[in-house]
Design a protein around this motif. Structure first.
Motif, PDB file in Angstrom:
ATOM      1  N   MET A   1      47.810  11.502  -5.946  1.00 52.35           N
ATOM      2  CA  MET A   1      47.318   9.910  -6.588  1.00 52.35           C
ATOM      3  C   MET A   1      48.227   8.999  -6.286  1.00 52.35           C
ATOM      4  O   MET A   1      49.721   9.606  -5.991  1.00 52.35           O
ATOM      5  N   ILE A   2      47.123   7.794  -6.465  1.00 53.77           N
ATOM      6  CA  ILE A   2      48.606   7.039  -6.104  1.00 53.77           C
ATOM      7  C   ILE A   2      48.263   5.544  -7.038  1.00 53.77           C
ATOM      8  O   ILE A   2      46.855   4.986  -7.169  1.00 53.77           O
ATOM      9  N   VAL A   3      49.273   5.419  -8.255  1.00 51.68           N
ATOM     10  CA  VAL A   3      49.249   4.236  -8.767  1.00 51.68           C
ATOM     11  C   VAL A   3      49.811   3.608  -7.947  1.00 51.68           C
ATOM     12  O   VAL A   3      50.929   3.304  -7.908  1.00 51.68           O
ATOM     13  N   SER A   4      49.205   1.869  -8.069  1.00 55.17           N
ATOM     14  CA  SER A   4      49.760   0.749  -7.529  1.00 55.17           C
ATOM     15  C   SER A   4      49.823  -0.058  -8.813  1.00 55.17           C
ATOM     16  O   SER A   4      48.960  -0.846  -8.835  1.00 55.17           O
ATOM     17  N   HIS A   5      51.286  -0.730  -9.191  1.00 55.57           N
ATOM     18  CA  HIS A   5      51.034  -1.768 -10.270  1.00 55.57           C
ATOM     19  C   HIS A   5      51.343  -2.784  -9.742  1.00 55.57           C
ATOM     20  O   HIS A   5      51.234  -4.137 -10.035  1.00 55.57           O
ATOM     21  N   ARG A   6      51.848  -2.755  -8.106  1.00 58.45           N
ATOM     22  CA  ARG A   6      51.163  -4.518  -7.265  1.00 58.45           C
ATOM     23  C   ARG A   6      50.474  -5.031  -7.389  1.00 58.45           C
ATOM     24  O   ARG A   6      49.702  -6.139  -7.649  1.00 58.45           O
ATOM     25  N   HIS A   7      49.605  -3.857  -6.985  1.00 62.97           N
ATOM     26  CA  HIS A   7      48.106  -4.648  -6.573  1.00 62.97           C
ATOM     27  C   HIS A   7      47.165  -3.699  -8.231  1.00 62.97           C
ATOM     28  O   HIS A   7      45.827  -3.972  -7.814  1.00 62.97           O
ATOM     29  N   ARG A   8      47.528  -2.572  -8.893  1.00 58.94           N
ATOM     30  CA  ARG A   8      46.393  -2.771  -9.921  1.00 58.94           C
ATOM     31  C   ARG A   8      45.229  -2.066  -9.634  1.00 58.94           C
ATOM     32  O   ARG A   8      44.840  -2.463  -9.924  1.00 58.94           O
ATOM     33  N   PHE A   9      45.914  -0.974  -8.911  1.00 57.69           N
ATOM     34  CA  PHE A   9      45.254   0.200  -9.047  1.00 57.69           C
ATOM     35  C   PHE A   9      45.124   1.230  -8.834  1.00 57.69           C
ATOM     36  O   PHE A   9      46.709   1.620  -8.909  1.00 57.69           O
ATOM     37  N   MET A  10      44.061   2.182  -9.340  1.00 54.80           N
ATOM     38  CA  MET A  10      45.063   3.741  -8.993  1.00 54.80           C
ATOM     39  C   MET A  10      42.972   4.230  -8.723  1.00 54.80           C
ATOM     40  O   MET A  10      42.910   4.306  -8.750  1.00 54.80           O
ATOM     41  N   PHE A  11      44.418   5.195  -7.441  1.00 52.45           N
ATOM     42  CA  PHE A  11      43.344   6.027  -6.022  1.00 52.45           C
ATOM     43  C   PHE A  11      43.371   7.704  -7.116  1.00 52.45           C
ATOM     44  O   PHE A  11      44.374   8.442  -7.272  1.00 52.45           O
ATOM     45  N   ALA A  12      42.371   8.122  -7.149  1.00 50.09           N
ATOM     46  CA  ALA A  12      42.046   9.431  -7.494  1.00 50.09           C
ATOM     47  C   ALA A  12      42.192  10.088  -6.820  1.00 50.09           C
ATOM     48  O   ALA A  12      41.167  10.653  -5.855  1.00 50.09           O
ATOM     49  N   ALA A  13      42.559  11.343  -6.433  1.00 54.26           N
ATOM     50  CA  ALA A  13      42.818  11.584  -4.652  1.00 54.26           C
ATOM     51  C   ALA A  13      41.914  13.024  -4.548  1.00 54.26           C
ATOM     52  O   ALA A  13      42.625  14.270  -5.190  1.00 54.26           O
ATOM     53  N   VAL A  14      40.522  13.004  -4.361  1.00 54.43           N
ATOM     54  CA  VAL A  14      39.651  13.990  -5.330  1.00 54.43           C
ATOM     55  C   VAL A  14      39.126  14.804  -3.744  1.00 54.43           C
ATOM     56  O   VAL A  14      39.333  14.963  -2.385  1.00 54.43           O
ATOM     57  N   PRO A  15      40.624  16.408  -3.603  1.00 55.89           N
ATOM     58  CA  PRO A  15      40.005  17.732  -2.788  1.00 55.89           C
ATOM     59  C   PRO A  15      39.051  17.165  -1.685  1.00 55.89           C
ATOM     60  O   PRO A  15      37.880  17.091  -1.854  1.00 55.89           O
ATOM     61  N   LYS A  16      39.452  17.338  -0.411  1.00 58.32           N
ATOM     62  CA  LYS A  16      38.538  17.661   0.565  1.00 58.32           C
ATOM     63  C   LYS A  16      37.490  16.195   1.176  1.00 58.32           C
ATOM     64  O   LYS A  16      36.504  16.609   0.771  1.00 58.32           O
ATOM     65  N   THR A  17      38.117  15.019   0.472  1.00 55.76           N
ATOM     66  CA  THR A  17      36.644  13.685   0.968  1.00 55.76           C
ATOM     67  C   THR A  17      37.752  12.968   1.214  1.00 55.76           C
ATOM     68  O   THR A  17      37.772  11.813   1.586  1.00 55.76           O
ATOM     69  N   GLY A  18      38.608  12.807   2.707  1.00 57.13           N
ATOM     70  CA  GLY A  18      39.549  12.303   3.644  1.00 57.13           C
ATOM     71  C   GLY A  18      40.830  11.885   2.883  1.00 57.13           C
ATOM     72  O   GLY A  18      41.321  10.342   3.149  1.00 57.13           O
ATOM     73  N   THR A  19      41.065  12.410   1.672  1.00 59.37           N
ATOM     74  CA  THR A  19      41.941  11.710   0.668  1.00 59.37           C
ATOM     75  C   THR A  19      43.103  11.324   1.798  1.00 59.37           C
ATOM     76  O   THR A  19      44.363   9.833   1.096  1.00 59.37           O
ATOM     77  N   HIS A  20      43.748  11.906   2.602  1.00 59.64           N
ATOM     78  CA  HIS A  20      45.237  11.891   3.429  1.00 59.64           C
ATOM     79  C   HIS A  20      44.933  10.664   4.245  1.00 59.64           C
ATOM     80  O   HIS A  20      46.275  10.113   4.391  1.00 59.64           O
ATOM     81  N   SER A  21      43.385  10.789   4.890  1.00 57.77           N
ATOM     82  CA  SER A  21      43.095   9.090   5.705  1.00 57.77           C
ATOM     83  C   SER A  21      43.825   7.909   4.819  1.00 57.77           C
ATOM     84  O   SER A  21      43.716   6.656   4.370  1.00 57.77           O
TER      85      SER A  21
END
Length: 212
Positions: A1-21
């Motif tokens: 998961m990524i939490v960006s305070h700068r850009h105000r977003f949360m990326f929930a990294a679901v496995p096997k969905t291209g998350t590392h890309s």
């Protein structure tokens, strides 16, 4: 998961969905105040001890919500990518048996093993995608946007436009080698995946043939 305070977003990294890309591309936009939890290729942890102790970066939105606070959680754009569960399950089996020939030689037997004989219930990669994205009721999505692996680049472009950051072409990272998922199935396996991932199929609008 990524939490960006700068850009105000949360990326929930679901496995096997291209998350590392997606992670690689998003890191180019991150500032020093932004945080990430990941355990593959890069080892980074959230600043909260209980979450940092988890040995992977596939955290649910419910897990992070109390640490971020209700105001930020409500105000940040929350997004994830999802994938047809039938395709994702084939990818899971190929990934788990990488380095050998079992999946290539006996794919249906391998799929039946994971699905029926010894399902790895506690393995994060085996969990329904929705389990990382829903509220405590198990059905209400906490995400504001959902991208699809089947439309990966277009989805990423649209998400970046919504956030207000520059998009770029996504790299292929940590992929598995297998053919069209449909050719791996018989009726028993179709019914087994449909039962196990019924909520994913319902919430994200997938059928065996694709997007419903």
């Amino acid at each position: 998961m990524i939490v960006s305070h700068r850009h105000r977003f949360m990326f929930a990294a679901v496995p096997k969905t291209g998350t590392h890309s997606v992670r690689q591309a998003l890191r180019e936009q991150m500032g020093e105040e932004d945080i990430e939890q990941v355990g593959l290729f890069v080892n980074r942890r959230f600043p909260w001890a209980e979450l940092a102790a988890i040995q992977h970066g596939h955290l649910s939105l419910r897990q992070v919500r109390p640490y971020l606070g209700e105001e930020a959680f409500a105000g940040y754009l929350k997004f994830a990518f999802v994938r047809n569960p039938f395709d994702r399950f084939v990818s899971y089996c190929a990934f788990m048996l990488r380095g050998g020939t079992v999946f290539q030689q006996r794919p249906r037997d391998a799929m039946a093993h994971f699905l029926f004989r010894e399902p790895p219930e506690g393995h994060i990669l085996f969990q329904p995608q929705s389990s990382l994205l829903v509220d405590d009721d198990g059905r209400t999505l906490l995400t504001d946007l959902i991208g699809r692996v089947e439309e990966m680049q277009a989805s990423y472009d649209a998400i970046c436009a919504r956030i207000g950051i520059t998009s770029r072409a996504l790299d292929r990272v940590n992929g598995t080698s297998h053919g069209d998922y449909r050719r791996y199935y018989d009726q028993r396996l179709i019914e087994g995946v449909a039962a196990r991932y019924a909520r994913d199929l319902d919430l994200f609008g997938y059928t065996f043939e694709g997007i419903g």
